[in-house]
Design a protein around this motif. Structure first.
Motif, PDB file in Angstrom:
ATOM      1  N   LYS A  96     -30.966  13.500 -11.294  1.00 18.48           N
ATOM      2  CA  LYS A  96     -32.341  13.029 -11.520  1.00 18.48           C
ATOM      3  C   LYS A  96     -32.455  11.536 -11.229  1.00 18.48           C
ATOM      4  N   ALA A  97     -31.475  10.764 -11.680  1.00 19.27           N
ATOM      5  CA  ALA A  97     -31.513   9.326 -11.434  1.00 19.27           C
ATOM      6  C   ALA A  97     -31.418   9.031  -9.936  1.00 19.27           C
ATOM      7  N   THR A  98     -30.593   9.805  -9.220  1.00 19.12           N
ATOM      8  CA  THR A  98     -30.472   9.616  -7.770  1.00 19.12           C
ATOM      9  C   THR A  98     -31.781   9.939  -7.066  1.00 19.12           C
ATOM     10  N   GLU A  99     -32.442  11.021  -7.494  1.00 17.60           N
ATOM     11  CA  GLU A  99     -33.731  11.384  -6.895  1.00 17.60           C
ATOM     12  C   GLU A  99     -34.779  10.312  -7.146  1.00 17.60           C
ATOM     13  N   ARG A 100     -34.809   9.783  -8.372  1.00 18.08           N
ATOM     14  CA  ARG A 100     -35.773   8.713  -8.678  1.00 18.08           C
ATOM     15  C   ARG A 100     -35.506   7.477  -7.826  1.00 18.08           C
ATOM     16  N   ARG A 101     -34.240   7.138  -7.643  1.00 24.68           N
ATOM     17  CA  ARG A 101     -33.896   5.962  -6.844  1.00 24.68           C
ATOM     18  C   ARG A 101     -34.311   6.159  -5.388  1.00 24.68           C
ATOM     19  N   LYS A 102     -34.086   7.360  -4.834  1.00 26.34           N
ATOM     20  CA  LYS A 102     -34.483   7.634  -3.450  1.00 26.34           C
ATOM     21  C   LYS A 102     -35.999   7.613  -3.295  1.00 26.34           C
ATOM     22  N   ALA A 103     -36.717   8.156  -4.287  1.00 27.22           N
ATOM     23  CA  ALA A 103     -38.182   8.166  -4.215  1.00 27.22           C
ATOM     24  C   ALA A 103     -38.740   6.745  -4.234  1.00 27.22           C
ATOM     25  N   LYS A 104     -38.163   5.876  -5.065  1.00 29.47           N
ATOM     26  CA  LYS A 104     -38.620   4.484  -5.117  1.00 29.47           C
ATOM     27  C   LYS A 104     -38.341   3.783  -3.789  1.00 29.47           C
ATOM     28  N   ALA A 105     -37.159   4.025  -3.199  1.00 30.63           N
ATOM     29  CA  ALA A 105     -36.822   3.390  -1.923  1.00 30.63           C
ATOM     30  C   ALA A 105     -37.766   3.870  -0.818  1.00 30.63           C
ATOM     31  N   LYS A 106     -38.089   5.155  -0.791  1.00 30.87           N
ATOM     32  CA  LYS A 106     -39.004   5.701   0.219  1.00 30.87           C
ATOM     33  C   LYS A 106     -40.390   5.106   0.064  1.00 30.87           C
ATOM     34  N   LYS A 107     -40.854   4.987  -1.168  1.00 31.07           N
ATOM     35  CA  LYS A 107     -42.173   4.406  -1.416  1.00 31.07           C
ATOM     36  C   LYS A 107     -42.215   2.947  -0.981  1.00 31.07           C
ATOM     37  N   ARG A 108     -41.122   2.213  -1.227  1.00 34.74           N
ATOM     38  CA  ARG A 108     -41.049   0.807  -0.833  1.00 34.74           C
ATOM     39  C   ARG A 108     -41.078   0.672   0.680  1.00 34.74           C
ATOM     40  N   GLU A 109     -40.371   1.558   1.393  1.00 39.82           N
ATOM     41  CA  GLU A 109     -40.379   1.524   2.858  1.00 39.82           C
ATOM     42  C   GLU A 109     -41.770   1.827   3.413  1.00 39.82           C
ATOM     43  N   GLN A 110     -42.479   2.787   2.813  1.00 40.07           N
ATOM     44  CA  GLN A 110     -43.831   3.116   3.259  1.00 40.07           C
ATOM     45  C   GLN A 110     -44.779   1.928   3.094  1.00 40.07           C
ATOM     46  N   LYS A 111     -44.652   1.224   1.988  1.00 42.62           N
ATOM     47  CA  LYS A 111     -45.499   0.048   1.770  1.00 42.62           C
ATOM     48  C   LYS A 111     -45.205  -1.043   2.786  1.00 42.62           C
ATOM     49  N   GLN A 112     -43.911  -1.278   3.056  1.00 44.53           N
ATOM     50  CA  GLN A 112     -43.540  -2.308   4.033  1.00 44.53           C
ATOM     51  C   GLN A 112     -44.032  -1.944   5.430  1.00 44.53           C
ATOM     52  N   LYS A 113     -43.930  -0.652   5.779  1.00 45.76           N
ATOM     53  CA  LYS A 113     -44.383  -0.193   7.091  1.00 45.76           C
ATOM     54  C   LYS A 113     -45.894  -0.338   7.225  1.00 45.76           C
ATOM     55  N   ALA A 114     -46.644  -0.003   6.191  1.00 47.62           N
ATOM     56  CA  ALA A 114     -48.110  -0.123   6.216  1.00 47.62           C
ATOM     57  C   ALA A 114     -48.524  -1.584   6.340  1.00 47.62           C
ATOM     58  N   ALA A 115     -47.819  -2.471   5.627  1.00 50.25           N
ATOM     59  CA  ALA A 115     -48.149  -3.890   5.706  1.00 50.25           C
ATOM     60  C   ALA A 115     -47.863  -4.437   7.102  1.00 50.25           C
ATOM     61  N   GLU A 116     -46.771  -4.020   7.736  1.00 49.64           N
ATOM     62  CA  GLU A 116     -46.429  -4.472   9.084  1.00 49.64           C
ATOM     63  C   GLU A 116     -47.459  -3.991  10.101  1.00 49.64           C
TER      64      GLU A 116
ATOM     65  N   LYS B  72     -50.567  -3.314   9.536  1.00 53.34           N
ATOM     66  CA  LYS B  72     -51.809  -4.051   9.284  1.00 53.34           C
ATOM     67  C   LYS B  72     -51.756  -5.430   9.924  1.00 53.34           C
ATOM     68  N   ARG B  73     -50.595  -6.108   9.847  1.00 60.66           N
ATOM     69  CA  ARG B  73     -50.462  -7.431  10.454  1.00 60.66           C
ATOM     70  C   ARG B  73     -50.554  -7.341  11.980  1.00 60.66           C
ATOM     71  N   GLN B  74     -49.917  -6.333  12.576  1.00 64.65           N
ATOM     72  CA  GLN B  74     -49.985  -6.178  14.034  1.00 64.65           C
ATOM     73  C   GLN B  74     -51.410  -5.882  14.504  1.00 64.65           C
ATOM     74  N   LYS B  75     -52.127  -5.076  13.760  1.00 62.39           N
ATOM     75  CA  LYS B  75     -53.505  -4.747  14.109  1.00 62.39           C
ATOM     76  C   LYS B  75     -54.396  -5.968  14.050  1.00 62.39           C
ATOM     77  N   GLN B  76     -54.211  -6.784  13.045  1.00 63.33           N
ATOM     78  CA  GLN B  76     -55.003  -8.004  12.904  1.00 63.33           C
ATOM     79  C   GLN B  76     -54.666  -8.991  14.009  1.00 63.33           C
ATOM     80  N   ALA B  77     -53.372  -9.044  14.441  1.00 61.73           N
ATOM     81  CA  ALA B  77     -52.988  -9.951  15.513  1.00 61.73           C
ATOM     82  C   ALA B  77     -53.599  -9.518  16.840  1.00 61.73           C
ATOM     83  N   GLY B  78     -53.779  -8.208  17.091  1.00 67.63           N
ATOM     84  CA  GLY B  78     -54.361  -7.722  18.343  1.00 67.63           C
ATOM     85  C   GLY B  78     -55.848  -7.943  18.431  1.00 67.63           C
ATOM     86  N   THR B  79     -56.580  -7.835  17.363  1.00 69.19           N
ATOM     87  CA  THR B  79     -58.060  -7.985  17.360  1.00 69.19           C
ATOM     88  C   THR B  79     -58.481  -9.410  17.094  1.00 69.19           C
TER      89      THR B  79
END
Length: 437
Positions: A386-406, A408-415
């Protein structure tokens, strides 16, 4: 006390002294026979009033932990009247039969009882009606005593230690009652067994070492403010605040889970726990001093914590120098599955995970750690699934947030949106308008 030989191990000498003490304090055959005769006469008195009722023994007589001053604890099952009238009816029958030299009906207590002293042998007894829980807890304690034989001599000594200091009664002194002391000793032995299993060492059941470690734990190391005790599932500790058992007015109170009713705190009424803790701490220090001193200075090590009082002086002396005390329990006064016919069931202790309600399950982290060691895995580096699953879920969520932020920055730089305008040449400074007074 037996003579202490120079050069002999002081812990071994203390171990033998504890065995000899138990030889002296355990009921003699004549005393056991007298107590059984008193039980039979009280059963006959109940049968004359309620022929279908059953009288059963619980407490120290059932667990085999009775001292010379211990009372008989008896409960009557099968009487349909749930009021206090049966108490007065039985009291009248006992007075009329002339079996008692003293009798008092306490019908205003939480558990109404009859306190009496039998005229023959001056045996004291407490009788109640419809209390099968005493039988359940008695058999539960017997199970632990059979699984851990050193518990019985250790508990007999601790009971006498507290009795000499008048700290063995919950009411009115706020001391440690028999059941609370039994749970504390069972938890102590469970934690000791866990440590021995994890470290891979053989159990050391020297009674002198056990007594010293018990005093050390509950007199110097145990955190009474934050920690509670549970003996279920192999034994564990828990946070008092997690169960709402932290009394902010008295944070030092001991919290101990009742194994029959996990929502009930057995230790909350031991309000004199500070004095009890100091008694254990003092016992530890004087034992350490006696164990490390020359043999001629302390011929008896046990005498520094248990004094030879009037009760011990009146006990029969034994021949021989070695302890003969047997750690096995005496025969129970009634069969294990008897005593609940009046309440419509048998005594049953849930043992499997499926039998226990979800809220009452307590997973022991030390048992999990032991299992990992047995499987050849390193403890502490590998977590539960259970602890391993929670740790993986947190890491996946963190990667998704970082990817979404990146993105957004690229889109703003193009327009061109979101970028700061370049700074132009500075013009003359505008004068600030003065505000009207």
């Amino acid at each position: 006390a037996t003579p202490r030989r120079p050069g002999a191990s002081p812990l071994v000498h203390l171990h033998n002294e504890i065995l000899r003490f138990c030889d002296v304090i355990a009921p003699a055959r004549s005393e056991t026979r007298m107590r059984r005769e008193v039980m039979d006469e009280l059963r006959q008195a109940v049968a004359r009033v309620w022929p279908e009722a059953e009288v059963h023994i619980y407490g120290s007589e059932l667990t085999g932990l009775c001292l010379p001053s211990s009372d008989l604890d008896m409960t009557v099952l099968g009487v349909q009247d749930k009021s206090t009238r049966p108490l007065h009816t039985l009291a009248g029958e006992l007075r009329q039969s002339g079996l008692v030299s003293y009798l008092q009906v306490i019908d205003q207590a939480k558990v109404p009882i009859i306190k009496l002293v039998h005229e023959r042998g001056m045996v004291a007894a407490d009788m109640s009606f419809g209390q099968p829980d005493g039988l359940k807890t008695g058999w539960l304690v017997r199970e632990h005593l059979e699984a851990m034989p050193p518990l019985r001599p250790l508990l007999l000594l601790l009971k006498y230690f507290l009795m000499q200091r008048e700290l063995n009664e919950t009411y009115p002194s706020g001391g440690v009652g028999s059941f609370l002391l039994q749970l504390m000793a069972i938890s102590f032995m469970q934690q000791r067994r866990h440590e021995e299993k994890v470290l891979g060492i053989a159990p050391n059941d020297n009674l002198g070492g056990l007594l010293l470690d018990f005093f050390d734990l509950y007199g110097r190391k145990f955190n009474y403010t934050t920690t509670g005790i549970s003996v279920m599932g192999g034994g564990s500790y828990f946070r008092k605040s997690d169960r709402g058992w932290l009394n902010h007015g008295r944070p030092q109170l001991l919290a101990v889970e009742n194994p029959q009713s996990p929502e009930f705190d057995v230790g909350k009424n031991a309000f004199n726990i500070v004095t009890i803790r100091r008694a254990f701490e003092h016992g530890y220090h004087v034992l350490v001093a006696a164990l490390s001193a020359p043999a001629e200075r302390f011929p008896s090590i046990l005498n520094v914590v248990v004094q030879v009082d009037e009760i011990l002086q009146q006990r029969p002396t034994l021949d021989g120098s070695g302890g003969q005390f047997t750690v096995w329990l005496p025969a129970p006064p009634q069969p294990r599955d008897s005593g609940l016919s009046g309440s419509g069931g048998h005594i049953h202790f849930p043992t499997t995970k499926e039998e226990r309600p979800r809220k009452k399950r307590r997973l022991d982290s030390r048992q999990d750690r032991t299992a990992r060691i047995e499987q050849g895995k390193k403890p502490g580096k590998e977590r539960s699934e259970k602890a391993t699953e929670r740790r993986k879920a947190k890491a996946k969520k963190r990667e998704q947030k970082q990817k979404a932020a990146e993105e957004k920055r690229q889109k703003q730089a193009g327009t061109g949106k979101g970028q700061r305008p370049e700074a132009g040449p500075k013009g003359p400074k505008k004068k600030k308008k003065k505000r009207a007074p």
